[in-house]
Design a protein around this motif. Structure first.
Motif, short mmCIF file in Angstrom:
data_model
loop_
_atom_site.label_atom_id
_atom_site.label_comp_id
_atom_site.label_asym_id
_atom_site.label_seq_id
_atom_site.Cartn_x
_atom_site.Cartn_y
_atom_site.Cartn_z
N PHE A 278 -9.49 7.02 1.55
CA PHE A 278 -9.82 7.20 0.14
C PHE A 278 -9.10 8.42 -0.43
CE2 PHE A 278 -12.91 3.96 0.51
CZ PHE A 278 -13.26 3.58 -0.78
N VAL A 279 -9.00 9.50 0.34
CA VAL A 279 -8.29 10.70 -0.11
C VAL A 279 -6.84 10.35 -0.44
CG1 VAL A 279 -7.41 12.95 0.64
CG2 VAL A 279 -9.81 12.36 1.02
N CYS A 280 -6.22 9.51 0.36
CA CYS A 280 -4.83 9.11 0.11
C CYS A 280 -4.68 8.39 -1.23
CB CYS A 280 -4.33 8.20 1.23
SG CYS A 280 -4.16 9.05 2.82
N PHE A 281 -5.75 7.77 -1.68
CA PHE A 281 -5.75 7.09 -2.96
C PHE A 281 -6.21 8.00 -4.10
CE2 PHE A 281 -5.53 3.55 -0.13
CZ PHE A 281 -4.86 2.57 -0.83
N MET B 280 0.81 -1.22 0.00
CA MET B 280 0.00 0.00 0.00
C MET B 280 0.84 1.27 0.00
SD MET B 280 -2.83 -1.44 -0.17
CE MET B 280 -3.99 -0.13 -0.02
N ASP B 281 2.16 1.14 0.23
CA ASP B 281 2.99 2.32 0.47
C ASP B 281 3.14 3.27 -0.71
OD1 ASP B 281 4.72 0.81 -1.03
OD2 ASP B 281 6.26 0.63 0.52
N THR B 282 2.69 2.89 -1.89
CA THR B 282 2.72 3.85 -3.00
C THR B 282 1.58 4.85 -2.89
OG1 THR B 282 1.46 2.35 -4.41
CG2 THR B 282 3.87 2.24 -4.58
N ASN B 283 0.57 4.52 -2.14
CA ASN B 283 -0.59 5.40 -2.00
C ASN B 283 -0.74 6.01 -0.62
OD1 ASN B 283 -0.97 4.04 -4.44
ND2 ASN B 283 -3.15 4.22 -4.32
N LEU C 242 -9.49 -3.54 -8.39
CA LEU C 242 -9.30 -4.66 -7.47
C LEU C 242 -8.84 -4.19 -6.10
CD1 LEU C 242 -9.29 -7.68 -6.90
CD2 LEU C 242 -6.96 -7.75 -7.79
N ASP C 243 -7.84 -3.33 -6.05
CA ASP C 243 -7.35 -2.83 -4.76
C ASP C 243 -8.44 -2.07 -4.02
OD1 ASP C 243 -4.87 -3.93 -5.07
OD2 ASP C 243 -3.94 -2.08 -5.77
N MET C 244 -9.15 -1.20 -4.71
CA MET C 244 -10.19 -0.41 -4.05
C MET C 244 -11.37 -1.27 -3.63
SD MET C 244 -8.85 2.44 -3.65
CE MET C 244 -10.27 3.24 -2.94
N THR C 245 -11.72 -2.28 -4.44
CA THR C 245 -12.82 -3.17 -4.07
C THR C 245 -12.47 -3.93 -2.79
OG1 THR C 245 -13.45 -3.41 -6.37
CG2 THR C 245 -14.28 -5.07 -4.84
N THR C 246 -11.25 -4.42 -2.70
CA THR C 246 -10.80 -5.12 -1.50
C THR C 246 -10.86 -4.19 -0.29
OG1 THR C 246 -9.36 -6.52 -2.82
CG2 THR C 246 -8.89 -6.40 -0.45
N LEU C 247 -10.39 -2.97 -0.46
CA LEU C 247 -10.41 -1.98 0.61
C LEU C 247 -11.84 -1.69 1.05
CD1 LEU C 247 -8.91 0.19 2.33
CD2 LEU C 247 -9.28 1.75 0.42
N ILE C 248 -12.74 -1.50 0.10
CA ILE C 248 -14.13 -1.18 0.42
C ILE C 248 -14.78 -2.33 1.18
CG2 ILE C 248 -16.43 -0.77 -0.55
CD1 ILE C 248 -14.91 0.62 -2.90
N ALA D 122 -1.18 7.34 7.64
CA ALA D 122 -2.12 6.53 8.41
C ALA D 122 -2.17 7.00 9.86
CB ALA D 122 -1.72 5.05 8.33
N ALA D 123 -1.00 7.31 10.42
CA ALA D 123 -0.95 7.79 11.81
C ALA D 123 -1.66 9.13 11.94
CB ALA D 123 0.50 7.91 12.27
#
Length: 125
Positions: free
Chosen positions: A89-92, A51-54, A108-114, A60-61
């Motif tokens: 979501f803003v971070c993405f 996730m560190d690219t986004n 795919l990444d966003m669906t998993t997150l949601i 997160a902290a």
């Protein structure tokens, strides 16, 4: 959402949960766990390395400290969850509107997150 950390540091509790649950898509290390401790009014966002690219650990902290924790201290658990999800979501580079997330780059990444973030309230209530 957990009722209490029972004296355990929140980052350690989060690491234990992510290890047990294997959060995120298998083999991709791209999960996110947003852990909220009700009694302690604390939040922690644990990120998979993918996730560190986004979103970084520092971002997160900041979300936990500036957005989620103040709402938890006022007993506004659902608002804390919603605020945390919105900030993630803003971070993405995404927003959540009345029709849901927009400008989704990696479906795919966003669906998993949601799916994962939407299930968080079910763990406690």
């Amino acid at each position: 959402v957990v009722p209490s950390l029972e004296g355990q540091p929140i980052d350690m509790a989060s690491q234990r949960i992510t290890s047990q649950w294997q959060v995120g898509p298998q083999g991709r290390d791209s999960g996110i766990l947003m852990l909220l401790a009700k009694e302690e009014a604390q939040a922690y966002i644990d990120l998979g390395y993918g996730m560190d690219t986004n979103i970084t650990d520092e971002m997160a902290a900041r979300i936990a400290t500036d957005t989620i924790n103040p709402l938890l201290k006022r007993g506004r658990i659902y608002r804390a969850i919603e605020g945390g999800i919105r900030e993630i979501f803003v971070c993405f580079g995404k927003t959540i509107g009345s029709s849901g997330p927009v400008n989704v780059g990696s479906f795919l990444d966003m669906t998993t997150l949601i799916i994962f973030l939407a299930a968080i309230p079910l763990l406690y209530f």
